[in-house]
Design a protein around this motif. Structure first.
Motif, PDB file in Angstrom:
ATOM      1  N   VAL A   2       2.409   9.063 -14.416  1.00 39.71           N
ATOM      2  CA  VAL A   2       3.289   9.236 -15.325  1.00 39.71           C
ATOM      3  C   VAL A   2       4.148  10.412 -15.419  1.00 39.71           C
ATOM      4  N   LEU A   3       3.231  11.628 -15.597  1.00 39.92           N
ATOM      5  CA  LEU A   3       3.607  12.834 -15.230  1.00 39.92           C
ATOM      6  C   LEU A   3       4.583  13.362 -14.098  1.00 39.92           C
ATOM      7  N   LEU A   4       3.856  12.724 -12.962  1.00 44.17           N
ATOM      8  CA  LEU A   4       4.846  12.971 -11.760  1.00 44.17           C
ATOM      9  C   LEU A   4       6.124  12.500 -11.637  1.00 44.17           C
ATOM     10  N   GLN A   5       6.026  11.247 -11.982  1.00 40.97           N
ATOM     11  CA  GLN A   5       7.406  10.511 -12.282  1.00 40.97           C
ATOM     12  C   GLN A   5       8.366  11.307 -13.238  1.00 40.97           C
ATOM     13  N   ALA A   6       7.747  11.679 -14.683  1.00 42.80           N
ATOM     14  CA  ALA A   6       8.693  12.192 -15.097  1.00 42.80           C
ATOM     15  C   ALA A   6       9.275  13.636 -14.443  1.00 42.80           C
ATOM     16  N   LEU A   7       8.436  14.552 -14.092  1.00 48.80           N
ATOM     17  CA  LEU A   7       8.701  15.770 -13.329  1.00 48.80           C
ATOM     18  C   LEU A   7       9.644  15.604 -12.184  1.00 48.80           C
ATOM     19  N   GLU A   8       9.225  14.597 -11.293  1.00 54.14           N
ATOM     20  CA  GLU A   8      10.356  14.061 -10.324  1.00 54.14           C
ATOM     21  C   GLU A   8      11.701  13.803 -11.097  1.00 54.14           C
ATOM     22  N   ARG A   9      11.845  12.771 -11.859  1.00 55.77           N
ATOM     23  CA  ARG A   9      13.090  12.704 -12.523  1.00 55.77           C
ATOM     24  C   ARG A   9      13.985  13.903 -13.392  1.00 55.77           C
ATOM     25  N   ASP A  10      12.932  14.723 -13.902  1.00 51.54           N
ATOM     26  CA  ASP A  10      13.766  15.921 -14.235  1.00 51.54           C
ATOM     27  C   ASP A  10      13.988  16.953 -13.450  1.00 51.54           C
ATOM     28  N   GLY A  11      13.564  16.947 -12.162  1.00 48.42           N
ATOM     29  CA  GLY A  11      14.025  17.820 -11.111  1.00 48.42           C
ATOM     30  C   GLY A  11      12.733  19.029 -10.847  1.00 48.42           C
ATOM     31  N   TYR A  12      11.648  18.780 -11.370  1.00 45.70           N
ATOM     32  CA  TYR A  12      10.723  19.885 -11.116  1.00 45.70           C
ATOM     33  C   TYR A  12      10.008  19.633  -9.902  1.00 45.70           C
ATOM     34  N   VAL A  13       9.829  18.325  -9.383  1.00 48.70           N
ATOM     35  CA  VAL A  13       9.067  18.003  -8.073  1.00 48.70           C
ATOM     36  C   VAL A  13       9.914  17.021  -7.277  1.00 48.70           C
ATOM     37  N   ALA A  14       9.557  17.092  -5.925  1.00 45.27           N
ATOM     38  CA  ALA A  14      10.274  16.101  -5.087  1.00 45.27           C
ATOM     39  C   ALA A  14       9.133  15.344  -4.484  1.00 45.27           C
TER      40      ALA A  14
END
Length: 149
Positions: free
Chosen positions: A73-85
């Motif tokens: 869930v965290l990774l999906q949010a971080l990806e959506r917000d542009g912190y990770v790819a």
């Protein structure tokens, strides 16, 4: 109040004191990370990815002490917000290795400085020798508990 029949004296329980210190550290970290829009788990994830790019969801979850589901869930949010790819498709199996983006690196820099200030505050009452002894003692405890029973 009598201690008769009581279990462990919490003031003399190393396990209890370690948990109390861990909780105090987490609260202090949350206080400095909140204005940056982060939680301790968010920060831990970014820090792990900076040190070991391409970690899987499972590896990140273990490193941040959360469940795989919570990390997903965290990774999906971080990806959506542009912190990770992460790649759209797994190269092998189901693993989608995550990488920090430039925004993630910038955010991590700010968070790392805030967390380091908390650690400096935590160690402020100790000499350099006491700090080194504490690190050695904690590493020894971890090693003892992870080794054969």
């Amino acid at each position: 109040m009598s201690k008769e029949g009581a279990g462990v004296d919490l003031d003399k329980s190393l396990g209890y004191l370690l948990k109390e210190a861990s909780t105090a550290l987490r609260v202090a970290m949350e206080e400095v990370l909140r204005p940056l829009g982060m939680t301790v788990t968010h920060y831990s994830c970014l820090e792990l990815l900076a040190q070991r790019p391409g970690m899987s969801n499972s590896e990140l979850a273990r490193g941040a002490f959360v469940t795989r589901q919570s990390m997903n869930v965290l990774l999906q949010a971080l990806e959506r917000d542009g912190y990770v790819a992460r790649p759209a498709e797994a190269a092998v199996g189901k693993v989608l290795p995550a990488q920090l983006t430039p925004r993630g690196r910038q955010s991590l820099e700010e968070a790392s400085a805030a967390v380091r200030a908390v650690e400096v505050r935590m160690l402020a009452g100790m000499t350099e020798n006491e700090q080194e002894s504490a690190f050695r003692a904690l590493r020894s405890m971890i090693h003892s508990l992870r080794g054969p029973a």
